[in-house]
Design a protein around this motif. Sequence first.
Motif, PDB file in Angstrom:
ATOM      1  N   GLU A   1      -1.062 -39.021  -2.051  1.00  0.00           N
ATOM      2  CA  GLU A   1      -2.343 -38.347  -1.921  1.00  0.00           C
ATOM      3  C   GLU A   1      -2.117 -36.841  -1.844  1.00  0.00           C
ATOM      4  O   GLU A   1      -1.100 -36.382  -1.332  1.00  0.00           O
ATOM      5  N   ILE A   2      -3.095 -36.095  -2.344  1.00  0.00           N
ATOM      6  CA  ILE A   2      -2.974 -34.647  -2.412  1.00  0.00           C
ATOM      7  C   ILE A   2      -4.035 -34.017  -1.513  1.00  0.00           C
ATOM      8  O   ILE A   2      -5.228 -34.298  -1.649  1.00  0.00           O
ATOM      9  N   SER A   3      -3.581 -33.158  -0.613  1.00  0.00           N
ATOM     10  CA  SER A   3      -4.499 -32.457   0.296  1.00  0.00           C
ATOM     11  C   SER A   3      -4.997 -31.182  -0.388  1.00  0.00           C
ATOM     12  O   SER A   3      -4.508 -30.781  -1.442  1.00  0.00           O
TER      13      SER A   3
ATOM     14  N   GLU B   1      -2.127 -28.756  -0.771  1.00  0.00           N
ATOM     15  CA  GLU B   1      -1.247 -29.079  -1.898  1.00  0.00           C
ATOM     16  C   GLU B   1      -1.918 -28.759  -3.225  1.00  0.00           C
ATOM     17  O   GLU B   1      -1.276 -28.266  -4.161  1.00  0.00           O
ATOM     18  N   LEU B   2      -3.218 -29.006  -3.309  1.00  0.00           N
ATOM     19  CA  LEU B   2      -3.976 -28.690  -4.517  1.00  0.00           C
ATOM     20  C   LEU B   2      -3.945 -27.184  -4.761  1.00  0.00           C
ATOM     21  O   LEU B   2      -3.770 -26.729  -5.891  1.00  0.00           O
TER      22      LEU B   2
ATOM     23  N   LYS C   1      -8.362 -36.283   1.241  1.00  0.00           N
ATOM     24  CA  LYS C   1      -7.268 -36.142   0.275  1.00  0.00           C
ATOM     25  C   LYS C   1      -7.652 -36.848  -1.014  1.00  0.00           C
ATOM     26  O   LYS C   1      -8.539 -37.697  -1.026  1.00  0.00           O
TER      27      LYS C   1
ATOM     28  N   PHE D   1      -7.334 -37.503  -8.273  1.00  0.00           N
ATOM     29  CA  PHE D   1      -6.710 -36.278  -8.761  1.00  0.00           C
ATOM     30  C   PHE D   1      -6.742 -36.226 -10.284  1.00  0.00           C
ATOM     31  O   PHE D   1      -7.028 -35.170 -10.874  1.00  0.00           O
TER      32      PHE D   1
END
Length: 167
Positions: free
Chosen positions: A2-4, A7-8, A46, A52
């Motif tokens: 998962e991307i927070s 991180e994005l 996330k 994403f």
Amino acid sequence: MEISATELRTIFNKIVAKRTDIKTDGFSLETCRVMVNLMDESGNGKLGLAEFATLWKKIQKKSKMLLVIYKKNDMDGSGCMSTPEMRMALKETGFSLNDCIHQNLAARYGDADMKIDFDNFVSCVMRLEMMFKVFKRIDVDNSGFIELDFFQVLSVLQSNSTVCLNV
């Protein structure tokens, strides 16, 4: 995986750092939070891989269009837009806004000199799209007017993930 939002932001800033034709300090954490919130179907803050991937496709398509509009309306070639340039760019993206709203947007998204960089332009367009979609959802009789109390507004805002997925 998962991307927070953090991180994005890192991903987007690595991409935008390669651009020399626009001025930006990079995508803000706030802009990335908006993107995550728009696409986060699970509500965990996330983005999963599918979320994403959907965001990435939309960003690629939308960012190309917004970059063309941004550069076209940067009449002086400074890499930033002035308030009048932003007005023209927003009109080109499909927003017909009154003077008061334009002034508030310039104050909110501009720097101390009222210059708008690419990140802030993208953030402004995304928020306008979200607000217009929410308004259309609650303007059930298409009158252009709504009357809501605080709890109705809160209810609509809490359910906006289903409204805003097509940004």
